[in-house]
Design an enzyme around this catalytic site. Structure first.
Site, PDB file in Angstrom:
ATOM      1  N   LYS A  68      39.786  42.688  45.203  1.00 53.82           N
ATOM      2  CA  LYS A  68      40.112  44.064  44.793  1.00 53.82           C
ATOM      3  C   LYS A  68      41.353  44.628  45.485  1.00 53.82           C
ATOM      4  CE  LYS A  68      37.807  44.690  42.063  1.00 53.82           C
ATOM      5  NZ  LYS A  68      37.926  43.842  40.842  1.00 53.82           N
ATOM      6  N   SER A  69      42.274  43.736  45.806  1.00 49.40           N
ATOM      7  CA  SER A  69      43.482  44.165  46.511  1.00 49.40           C
ATOM      8  C   SER A  69      44.754  44.040  45.676  1.00 49.40           C
ATOM      9  CB  SER A  69      43.662  43.326  47.785  1.00 49.40           C
ATOM     10  OG  SER A  69      42.543  43.461  48.615  1.00 49.40           O
ATOM     11  N   GLY A  70      44.611  43.601  44.421  1.00 48.57           N
ATOM     12  CA  GLY A  70      45.802  43.428  43.572  1.00 48.57           C
ATOM     13  C   GLY A  70      46.087  41.967  43.251  1.00 48.57           C
ATOM     14  N   THR A  71      45.054  41.139  43.332  1.00 46.79           N
ATOM     15  CA  THR A  71      45.200  39.691  43.117  1.00 46.79           C
ATOM     16  C   THR A  71      45.717  39.366  41.710  1.00 46.79           C
ATOM     17  OG1 THR A  71      43.070  39.681  44.266  1.00 46.79           O
ATOM     18  CG2 THR A  71      43.984  37.538  43.626  1.00 46.79           C
TER      19      THR A  71
ATOM     20  N   HIS B  19      40.414  33.700  47.478  1.00 46.08           N
ATOM     21  CA  HIS B  19      40.038  34.821  48.347  1.00 46.08           C
ATOM     22  C   HIS B  19      39.582  34.306  49.719  1.00 46.08           C
ATOM     23  CE1 HIS B  19      40.448  37.802  45.269  1.00 46.08           C
ATOM     24  NE2 HIS B  19      39.433  37.398  44.544  1.00 46.08           N
TER      25      HIS B  19
ATOM     26  N   ARG C 238      45.720  45.719  50.537  1.00 44.99           N
ATOM     27  CA  ARG C 238      45.678  47.087  50.002  1.00 44.99           C
ATOM     28  C   ARG C 238      44.976  47.978  51.012  1.00 44.99           C
ATOM     29  NH1 ARG C 238      42.455  48.428  44.309  1.00 44.99           N
ATOM     30  NH2 ARG C 238      43.481  50.411  43.893  1.00 44.99           N
TER      31      ARG C 238
ATOM     32  N   THR D   9      53.219  46.396  34.236  1.00 42.81           N
ATOM     33  CA  THR D   9      52.752  47.767  34.508  1.00 42.81           C
ATOM     34  C   THR D   9      51.252  47.826  34.218  1.00 42.81           C
ATOM     35  OG1 THR D   9      53.179  48.440  32.254  1.00 42.81           O
ATOM     36  CG2 THR D   9      54.953  48.857  33.851  1.00 42.81           C
TER      37      THR D   9
ATOM     38  N   MET E 299      49.370  45.698  31.301  1.00 40.08           N
ATOM     39  CA  MET E 299      48.432  44.646  31.707  1.00 40.08           C
ATOM     40  C   MET E 299      47.030  44.898  31.171  1.00 40.08           C
ATOM     41  SD  MET E 299      48.993  43.210  35.535  1.00 40.08           S
ATOM     42  CE  MET E 299      47.388  42.437  35.662  1.00 40.08           C
TER      43      MET E 299
ATOM     44  N   ARG F 275      41.131  48.647  36.122  1.00 40.79           N
ATOM     45  CA  ARG F 275      40.303  49.849  35.998  1.00 40.79           C
ATOM     46  C   ARG F 275      41.136  51.131  36.026  1.00 40.79           C
ATOM     47  NH1 ARG F 275      37.696  53.454  39.558  1.00 40.79           N
ATOM     48  NH2 ARG F 275      39.025  52.556  41.168  1.00 40.79           N
TER      49      ARG F 275
HETATM   50  P1  A3P Z   1      41.158  49.690  40.750  1.00 41.62           P
HETATM   51  O1  A3P Z   1      39.736  49.253  40.600  1.00 41.62           O
HETATM   52  O2  A3P Z   1      41.362  50.632  41.910  1.00 41.62           O
HETATM   53  O3  A3P Z   1      41.748  50.229  39.499  1.00 41.62           O
HETATM   54  P2  A3P Z   1      41.916  42.331  42.193  1.00 41.62           P
HETATM   55  O4  A3P Z   1      42.650  41.708  41.075  1.00 41.62           O
HETATM   56  O5  A3P Z   1      42.337  41.857  43.543  1.00 41.62           O
HETATM   57  O6  A3P Z   1      40.434  42.212  42.005  1.00 41.62           O
HETATM   58  O7  A3P Z   1      42.269  43.886  42.214  1.00 41.62           O
HETATM   59  C1  A3P Z   1      41.826  44.757  41.191  1.00 41.62           C
HETATM   60  C2  A3P Z   1      42.515  46.085  41.360  1.00 41.62           C
HETATM   61  O8  A3P Z   1      43.908  45.947  41.040  1.00 41.62           O
HETATM   62  C3  A3P Z   1      41.951  47.142  40.410  1.00 41.62           C
HETATM   63  O9  A3P Z   1      42.020  48.390  41.133  1.00 41.62           O
HETATM   64  C4  A3P Z   1      42.953  47.078  39.274  1.00 41.62           C
HETATM   65  O10 A3P Z   1      42.967  48.199  38.432  1.00 41.62           O
HETATM   66  C5  A3P Z   1      44.245  46.928  40.063  1.00 41.62           C
HETATM   67  N1  A3P Z   1      45.361  46.473  39.221  1.00 41.62           N
HETATM   68  C6  A3P Z   1      45.407  45.409  38.405  1.00 41.62           C
HETATM   69  N2  A3P Z   1      46.575  45.367  37.740  1.00 41.62           N
HETATM   70  C7  A3P Z   1      47.289  46.447  38.143  1.00 41.62           C
HETATM   71  C8  A3P Z   1      48.585  46.962  37.807  1.00 41.62           C
HETATM   72  N3  A3P Z   1      49.368  46.379  36.906  1.00 41.62           N
HETATM   73  N4  A3P Z   1      48.991  48.102  38.423  1.00 41.62           N
HETATM   74  C9  A3P Z   1      48.203  48.713  39.341  1.00 41.62           C
HETATM   75  N5  A3P Z   1      46.971  48.274  39.693  1.00 41.62           N
HETATM   76  C10 A3P Z   1      46.521  47.150  39.096  1.00 41.62           C
END
Ligand code: A3P
Length: 288
Positions: free
Chosen positions: A47-50, A102, A124, A220, A224, A249
């Protein structure tokens, strides 16, 4: 007793994997996994932007991903080395391979630790990571956790990925053993183009200015979320029979303010200070 299978954990050498998804033989073989110099590993705490980072790299590397002529999802393009849910034959993937994980620093392939292959580590602010993980976990559950319950699990590392602070600290303090680029989720939000250029430089791929523009446009949040190759909707349906998981999300900075109480936030801050006091990484809690 766990209320949903997804929450079940399997502890492997001090690190919590998702019990129902992980493959022990795969994880045990990772130490001797043959990395290539050209490999690019996207590594993060969940949940860090993977997936965002994976998508950017695919858009940079593959013209067909960029111009839409190839319909290959990023879950197929960038297999996870510890879960590999689609059983991609990683040994047969053409170079440069994009892989994701991860795992903590001490469980990844030995050769990666010897700088054979590149790591892009994305982190994040952990309050937003918590909130994102909270919503994500609840989307799998018949009976939702409340934030207090979930926060307790998160802050004691009783979640997939174990304790966020250990993950980030481990990678940060062992960075000299890796060929590694650190990315900060909030800086990606603040300067997406700058991030794309940083990644291009790190992986040694030159793009024209219009190509960079295209990568930025397609990575963006809005685009996405609408891109079936990147939004993971099909992956959750196919692999977990889940139709309600919104992986892409909200994509904002500071969502924790909308849900944490003052006392929850203070408790979090105290633990964060104690855990991270010696780590000079920059954390961005909000963007005005
Ligand atoms: P949120 O739940 O806060 O929206 P991971 O891929 O590590 O599991 O991280 C998921 C998080 O990255 C989610 O956060 C998701 O919405 C966010 N995310 C994915 N693509 C994104 C993008 N293009 N711009 C900003 N945030 C993004």
């Amino acid at each position: 007793m766990e209320k949903a299978e997804h929450a079940a954990l399997f502890n492997y050498k001090g690190y919590n994997l998702a019990k129902e998804t992980m493959k022990l033989d795969l994880v045990e073989a990772l130490e001797d996994f043959e990395t290539r110099d050209s490999d690019i590993f996207v590594i993060s705490y969940p949940k860090s932007g993977t997936i965002w980072t994976q998508n950017i790299i695919c858009l940079i590397l593959y013209e067909g991903h960029r111009n839409g002529t190839e319909n290959i999802s990023i879950s197929h393009r960038c297999a996870s080395i510890e879960y590999n849910i689609y059983n991609v034959d990683i040994t047969q993937m053409p170079s440069p391979r994009v892989l994701m994980s991860h795992l903590p620093y001490y469980l990844v392939p030995k050769k990666l630790r010897g700088k054979k292959g590149k790591v892009i580590y994305v982190y994040r602010n952990p309050k937003d990571t918590l909130v994102s993980f909270f919503h994500y976990t609840n989307s799998f559950r018949a009976v939702a956790f409340n934030l207090e319950e979930y926060m307790e699990r998160f802050l004691t590392g009783n979640v997939i990925g174990s304790l966020v602070f250990d993950h980030v600290k481990g990678w940060y303090t062992h960075q000299n053993e890796f060929n590694i680029l650190f990315l900060c989720y909030e800086e990606m939000i603040q300067d997406l183009r700058g991030t794309v250029l940083k990644i291009c430089k790190f992986i040694g791929k030159e793009l024209s200015s219009p190509e960079v523009d295209k990568v930025v446009e397609m990575s963006t949040f809005k685009n996405m979320k609408a891109d079936p190759r990147a939004n993971y909707v099909k992956t959750y349906e196919e692999c977990f029979g889940q139709k309600n998981v919104k992986h892409i999300r909200k994509g904002t900075v500071g969502d924790w303010k909308n849900i944490m109480t003052v006392s929850q936030s203070e408790r979090f801050d105290n633990i964060f200070q104690a855990q991270m006091k010696d780590i000079p990484l920059k954390f961005i809690w909000d963007i005005k």
